[in-house]
Write a protein that holds these residues in place. Sequence first.
Motif, PDB file in Angstrom:
ATOM      1  N   TRP B 325       0.999  -1.136  -0.206  1.00  0.00           N
ATOM      2  CA  TRP B 325       0.230  -0.041   0.061  1.00  0.00           C
ATOM      3  C   TRP B 325       0.796   1.039   0.020  1.00  0.00           C
ATOM      4  O   TRP B 325       0.352   2.456  -0.028  1.00  0.00           O
ATOM      5  CB  TRP B 325      -1.017  -0.117   1.047  1.00  0.00           C
ATOM      6  CG  TRP B 325      -2.092  -1.218   1.176  1.00  0.00           C
ATOM      7  CD1 TRP B 325      -1.874  -2.099   1.610  1.00  0.00           C
ATOM      8  CD2 TRP B 325      -3.082  -1.294   0.184  1.00  0.00           C
ATOM      9  NE1 TRP B 325      -2.994  -3.038   1.042  1.00  0.00           N
ATOM     10  CE2 TRP B 325      -3.645  -2.232   0.273  1.00  0.00           C
ATOM     11  CE3 TRP B 325      -3.637  -0.181  -0.886  1.00  0.00           C
ATOM     12  CZ2 TRP B 325      -5.197  -2.703  -0.483  1.00  0.00           C
ATOM     13  CZ3 TRP B 325      -4.669  -0.524  -1.572  1.00  0.00           C
ATOM     14  CH2 TRP B 325      -5.432  -2.037  -1.373  1.00  0.00           C
ATOM     15  N   LYS B 326       2.095   1.152   0.052  1.00  0.00           N
ATOM     16  CA  LYS B 326       3.176   2.346   0.021  1.00  0.00           C
ATOM     17  C   LYS B 326       2.940   3.226  -1.277  1.00  0.00           C
ATOM     18  O   LYS B 326       2.869   4.525  -1.025  1.00  0.00           O
ATOM     19  CB  LYS B 326       4.348   1.807   0.186  1.00  0.00           C
ATOM     20  CG  LYS B 326       5.229   3.087   0.641  1.00  0.00           C
ATOM     21  CD  LYS B 326       6.909   2.739   0.404  1.00  0.00           C
ATOM     22  CE  LYS B 326       7.489   3.877   0.686  1.00  0.00           C
ATOM     23  NZ  LYS B 326       8.974   3.869   0.981  1.00  0.00           N
ATOM     24  N   PRO B 327       3.057   2.603  -2.496  1.00  0.00           N
ATOM     25  CA  PRO B 327       2.698   3.275  -3.466  1.00  0.00           C
ATOM     26  C   PRO B 327       1.299   4.338  -3.565  1.00  0.00           C
ATOM     27  O   PRO B 327       1.491   5.445  -3.913  1.00  0.00           O
ATOM     28  CB  PRO B 327       2.658   2.382  -4.613  1.00  0.00           C
ATOM     29  CG  PRO B 327       3.159   1.371  -4.266  1.00  0.00           C
ATOM     30  CD  PRO B 327       2.878   1.297  -2.826  1.00  0.00           C
ATOM     31  N   VAL B 330       1.934   7.200  -1.038  1.00  0.00           N
ATOM     32  CA  VAL B 330       2.929   8.157  -1.769  1.00  0.00           C
ATOM     33  C   VAL B 330       1.923   8.904  -2.751  1.00  0.00           C
ATOM     34  O   VAL B 330       2.006  10.322  -2.843  1.00  0.00           O
ATOM     35  CB  VAL B 330       4.164   7.758  -2.397  1.00  0.00           C
ATOM     36  CG1 VAL B 330       4.833   8.701  -2.876  1.00  0.00           C
ATOM     37  CG2 VAL B 330       4.961   6.722  -1.114  1.00  0.00           C
ATOM     38  N   ALA B 331       1.178   8.365  -3.566  1.00  0.00           N
ATOM     39  CA  ALA B 331       0.352   9.046  -4.532  1.00  0.00           C
ATOM     40  C   ALA B 331      -0.673   9.834  -4.046  1.00  0.00           C
ATOM     41  O   ALA B 331      -0.688  11.026  -4.669  1.00  0.00           O
ATOM     42  CB  ALA B 331      -0.241   7.792  -5.613  1.00  0.00           C
ATOM     43  N   LEU B 332      -1.235   9.429  -2.825  1.00  0.00           N
ATOM     44  CA  LEU B 332      -2.430  10.358  -2.218  1.00  0.00           C
ATOM     45  C   LEU B 332      -1.460  11.595  -1.849  1.00  0.00           C
ATOM     46  O   LEU B 332      -2.229  12.610  -1.817  1.00  0.00           O
ATOM     47  CB  LEU B 332      -2.928   9.654  -1.131  1.00  0.00           C
ATOM     48  CG  LEU B 332      -4.178   8.712  -1.194  1.00  0.00           C
ATOM     49  CD1 LEU B 332      -4.615   8.058   0.105  1.00  0.00           C
ATOM     50  CD2 LEU B 332      -5.322   9.486  -2.113  1.00  0.00           C
ATOM     51  N   PHE B 337      -2.999  16.444  -2.715  1.00  0.00           N
ATOM     52  CA  PHE B 337      -2.425  17.613  -1.996  1.00  0.00           C
ATOM     53  C   PHE B 337      -1.584  18.509  -2.928  1.00  0.00           C
ATOM     54  O   PHE B 337      -1.991  19.638  -3.281  1.00  0.00           O
ATOM     55  CB  PHE B 337      -2.186  17.532  -0.702  1.00  0.00           C
ATOM     56  CG  PHE B 337      -1.636  18.867  -0.001  1.00  0.00           C
ATOM     57  CD1 PHE B 337      -2.463  19.917   0.204  1.00  0.00           C
ATOM     58  CD2 PHE B 337      -0.205  18.921   0.096  1.00  0.00           C
ATOM     59  CE1 PHE B 337      -2.130  21.096   0.569  1.00  0.00           C
ATOM     60  CE2 PHE B 337       0.204  20.273   0.779  1.00  0.00           C
ATOM     61  CZ  PHE B 337      -0.671  21.242   0.871  1.00  0.00           C
ATOM     62  N   VAL B 338      -0.355  17.927  -3.247  1.00  0.00           N
ATOM     63  CA  VAL B 338       0.455  18.813  -4.059  1.00  0.00           C
ATOM     64  C   VAL B 338       0.040  19.364  -5.147  1.00  0.00           C
ATOM     65  O   VAL B 338       0.162  20.743  -5.721  1.00  0.00           O
ATOM     66  CB  VAL B 338       2.018  18.166  -4.198  1.00  0.00           C
ATOM     67  CG1 VAL B 338       2.990  19.081  -4.595  1.00  0.00           C
ATOM     68  CG2 VAL B 338       2.272  17.978  -2.684  1.00  0.00           C
TER      69      VAL B 338
END
Lengths: 207, 440
Positions: B325-327, B330-332, B337-338
């Motif tokens: 679930w790390k990708p 990071v994607a979220l 936001f950014v």
Amino acid sequence: MISPANILADIADYMPFMKRPAPRFISESGNRIYGIVAEYADPHAVTVAAEQFRDAGYTRWDVYSPFPIHGMEGHMGIKRTILPVAAFGAAVTGVLAALALQYFTNDIDYQFVVQGKPTNAWEPFIPVTFELGVLLTAFTCIGGMLMLNGLPRWNHPLFSSERFLKVSDDRLIIAVEAADANFDPDATRRLLEESGGTNIELIEDDD
Amino acid sequence: MAQMSARPAAISDDAYNARLEKIASSPEMREDNITLPYAGAMKLSGAMGVVGILGLLLVVIGAFVYNPKHALAAFEVGLFTVTAASLGSLFLVMIWNMMIAGWHVTIRRHFENAASLLPFCCLGLGAVVLIELWGPGREGSGVLLQWLYAEKQGTFLVEHKAGYLNPLFLGVRWVIYTVVWSFLALRLRALSREQDRTGDRWLSRKARFMSGWGLLITALTTAFAAFDFLMSMDYRFFSTMWGVYFFAISALAAVSLASLVFAGIRSMGRLTGVVTDEHFHDLGKLVFAFTCFWAYIAFGQYFLIWYSNIPEETYYFIHRTTGDWKPLFVALTFAHFVVPFVLLVSRIPKRSTLALGVAGVYMLVLTVADLVWIIRPMVYLGAEGAEAGPGMMGWWLDAAGILGVLGIYGALLIRQTASAPLIPTKDPMLHEAMAHKNYV
């Protein structure tokens, strides 16, 4: 109209020890001419007059009123401020500077393990990054606003006119500066008259 | 009570009615500008309904042939996306009523429409409760709600939390949520519709009074619903920020959906001169603001748990920020936001119908992704070997569940939108909304 001479002249306005450039126009009493002011009857009249000055190509002039007249910037032909661009640049600078500072000090220059956390963890960097981004943005907004609108200042040549001081009470006034490239004592006075201005007055800058 | 029935004296009835008539006779208020073409809308609604029903059928099939936990998770991701959008709409309608806001009037009817679908969302939640308590999951009960599992009964934390987390109280809370949300949403829309017919400005005061206490209990019920259905899936985890987190998701989903809907309506040439660039500017500000608010809340929750490093809280995030679930995590961070922050910070995209419509779709997709990140890791939590990975078929099931719920919600929303004028035609503040300008 931005040119080195104009910028120097504007700076000299704030610095009493600087020599001001020679005046373009001199009044009969020998003083430097600041500009011409005229009074208008109501917001509609001043709006119409503002459009005439905008269309005649004047750039260094302003409309003064005791209350905000919505949409006046459109009638005057004032462009949107560049302050948001500067603010965004400041925000990016703050964010990058904060991240760089924290990564350098915590992970490269002086590694010090706190609470068993990794020295390059991004989580503790976020609050400082956020704060520095906000801080630089706020400073840029305030400082840039003051630089762009020329405040604060000790005095203003317009304050020498008794009639002008009533502008915070019940007058609508247009003031055209002699620094404007289109300014000419006779032609500008005629335009003020034609656009419905009354009590037209020449303002001298007597320092 | 005598005081409450005193009418506002700011403007006489005659002057008020004259103003209503003047607005009603203005060219913007002609019939084909403020209503959707009924037949065309019904066609689109039917198409979305077919997609929705096919998706839900696929979910049911998947539940029996593949994995009931995974099927329910897929359904819940869709269900909580639309529940969030409806709840956020209800919140915004009540906030605007409370504030006697002027600018929002021409976009309020959509929010009332979206909120009025809350009874259907509550039906979905009821289905979830039924499936959890008596569904085809494991021995005994419990599909995604782990505190219902037979093998967990008698463990310390389940016993400790049994006063709140028990089947009967869960059912009671579902009834409370359903009654409160449905009553408020349907009543507020009914008041607004009644005002369309009668022009009685007293109805606005009624709505305002209702919004006052309504906001309070909706805030509480929303927080507790988020605890019940999302946070307590893993009964060991707790976060006092969770209610606010779900509110942030709700508000963002609501304004994103509104951006999409109004971009669609305006691209059909409707609402000309009624919903203008100025309203889009303000709607865009809300999308931008709630994007930042979401990031603030999501990071605040994660940050404190990361820092304090207490095992019963951190394992929830370890499962979601490492490994498979790390990708998505990071994607979220970047996509939720950014990217929207940089793209929406300027006023230009906010005032563009196309750009804000695209932003609305984008933020809705990211809302779905956020809920996937919350719900989906529960399915294979603790599973090993062949059971551990979702596999290709797993993703089909997710897509079916999400599209199924979104399709049905879209069909119902279009029906609601087409069944009434697109704006409250006799609202006391309508003249203010139509003349709305930002001056910045």
